[in-house]
Design a protein around this motif. Structure first.
Motif, PDB file in Angstrom:
ATOM      1  N   ALA A 116       0.839  -1.208   0.000  1.00 15.34           N
ATOM      2  CA  ALA A 116       0.000   0.000   0.000  1.00 15.34           C
ATOM      3  C   ALA A 116       0.869   1.252   0.000  1.00 15.34           C
ATOM      4  CB  ALA A 116      -0.938  -0.005   1.200  1.00 15.34           C
ATOM      5  N   ALA A 117       2.006   1.212   0.677  1.00 20.13           N
ATOM      6  CA  ALA A 117       2.919   2.362   0.687  1.00 20.13           C
ATOM      7  C   ALA A 117       3.552   2.564  -0.690  1.00 20.13           C
ATOM      8  CB  ALA A 117       4.014   2.177   1.745  1.00 20.13           C
ATOM      9  N   LEU A 118       3.811   1.491  -1.405  1.00 19.99           N
ATOM     10  CA  LEU A 118       4.417   1.614  -2.736  1.00 19.99           C
ATOM     11  C   LEU A 118       3.466   2.223  -3.758  1.00 19.99           C
ATOM     12  CD1 LEU A 118       6.444  -1.689  -3.003  1.00 19.99           C
ATOM     13  CD2 LEU A 118       7.325   0.632  -2.709  1.00 19.99           C
ATOM     14  N   GLU A 119       2.172   2.258  -3.464  1.00 19.70           N
ATOM     15  CA  GLU A 119       1.204   2.863  -4.367  1.00 19.70           C
ATOM     16  C   GLU A 119       1.114   4.377  -4.201  1.00 19.70           C
ATOM     17  OE1 GLU A 119      -2.329   0.706  -3.431  1.00 19.70           O
ATOM     18  OE2 GLU A 119      -1.824  -0.933  -4.783  1.00 19.70           O
ATOM     19  N   ASP A 120       1.921   4.950  -3.317  1.00 22.42           N
ATOM     20  CA  ASP A 120       1.904   6.389  -3.073  1.00 22.42           C
ATOM     21  C   ASP A 120       2.311   7.150  -4.337  1.00 22.42           C
ATOM     22  OD1 ASP A 120       3.248   9.060  -2.157  1.00 22.42           O
ATOM     23  OD2 ASP A 120       2.100   8.378  -0.407  1.00 22.42           O
ATOM     24  N   GLU A 121       1.617   8.255  -4.608  1.00 21.77           N
ATOM     25  CA  GLU A 121       1.871   9.046  -5.822  1.00 21.77           C
ATOM     26  C   GLU A 121       3.282   9.628  -5.863  1.00 21.77           C
ATOM     27  OE1 GLU A 121      -0.025  13.254  -4.259  1.00 21.77           O
ATOM     28  OE2 GLU A 121      -1.293  11.827  -5.320  1.00 21.77           O
ATOM     29  N   ARG A 122       3.910   9.816  -4.699  1.00 19.53           N
ATOM     30  CA  ARG A 122       5.278  10.350  -4.667  1.00 19.53           C
ATOM     31  C   ARG A 122       6.292   9.346  -5.182  1.00 19.53           C
ATOM     32  NH1 ARG A 122       5.157  11.943   1.472  1.00 19.53           N
ATOM     33  NH2 ARG A 122       3.808  10.125   1.420  1.00 19.53           N
ATOM     34  N   LEU A 123       5.898   8.097  -5.317  1.00 19.86           N
ATOM     35  CA  LEU A 123       6.799   7.053  -5.807  1.00 19.86           C
ATOM     36  C   LEU A 123       6.540   6.681  -7.249  1.00 19.86           C
ATOM     37  CD1 LEU A 123       6.825   4.680  -2.719  1.00 19.86           C
ATOM     38  CD2 LEU A 123       8.448   6.479  -3.302  1.00 19.86           C
ATOM     39  N   CYS A 124       5.494   7.219  -7.853  1.00 23.65           N
ATOM     40  CA  CYS A 124       5.151   6.896  -9.240  1.00 23.65           C
ATOM     41  C   CYS A 124       6.288   7.293 -10.180  1.00 23.65           C
ATOM     42  CB  CYS A 124       3.867   7.597  -9.660  1.00 23.65           C
ATOM     43  SG  CYS A 124       2.412   6.921  -8.883  1.00 23.65           S
ATOM     44  N   GLY A 125       6.591   6.412 -11.091  1.00 22.66           N
ATOM     45  CA  GLY A 125       7.615   6.696 -12.087  1.00 22.66           C
ATOM     46  C   GLY A 125       9.038   6.481 -11.612  1.00 22.66           C
ATOM     47  N   ARG A 126       9.225   6.025 -10.384  1.00 18.88           N
ATOM     48  CA  ARG A 126      10.577   5.768  -9.877  1.00 18.88           C
ATOM     49  C   ARG A 126      10.923   4.303 -10.052  1.00 18.88           C
ATOM     50  NH1 ARG A 126      12.974   9.598  -6.107  1.00 18.88           N
ATOM     51  NH2 ARG A 126      11.605  11.373  -5.988  1.00 18.88           N
TER      52      ARG A 126
END
Length: 155
Positions: A116-126
């Protein structure tokens, strides 16, 4: 087909000896679950508004992204600390039972929370490389971000 029937029979026998109960309160639960609905509801999910640097949740009607006063005037050497749940109450108890109580069966619940933490928008595209024992699994890849266990942060 026969293998599936054997697995179902094995699961039925195991559930007779070890019935599925909530890890926290001991209530009866569905198979392959770890928390009852009441305990699951007590797991404090972090939702907006929260600080974009440290993920500390805030009360009120803050409509835009912000950085809290604790992070604003500090030199922080990471983009964001991302968390899906607050590390208090039931979440803390589950993590401690998994980590220190060697309750390995809780790995599926902890993995679901981490996912669920990996779905955070701040991690998108990394793109991430995983670290193990202070060395990158893919050496020579300096352009990738890293996910490091908290106990290895000072390596």
């Amino acid at each position: 087909m026969i293998a599936l029937q054997k697995f179902d029979l094995l699961q039925a026998a195991v559930s007779l000896l070890y019935p599925p109960v909530c890890t926290i309160c001991g209530r009866s639960i569905r198979p392959r679950e770890y928390l009852c609905d009441q305990c699951e509801a007590k797991a404090a999910r972090i939702v907006a508004p929260f600080c974009q640097k440290c993920s500390e949740p805030f009360e009120g009607s803050i409509a835009s992204a912000f950085t809290c006063a604790n992070c604003a005037h500090r030199m922080i050497y990471f983009d964001a600390a991302v968390a899906a749940y607050r590390g208090r109450g039931i979440v803390r108890q589950i993590i401690h039972e998994f980590k220190y109580g060697r309750q390995i069966h809780l790995r599926h619940l902890v993995a679901r929370w981490l996912y669920a933490a990996l779905e955070d928008e701040r991690l998108c595209g990394r793109r991430f490389d995983l670290w193990y024992r202070c060395r990158c699994i893919r050496p020579g890849n300096e352009n990738a971000d890293s996910i490091r266990p908290a106990s290895l942060q000072n390596c």
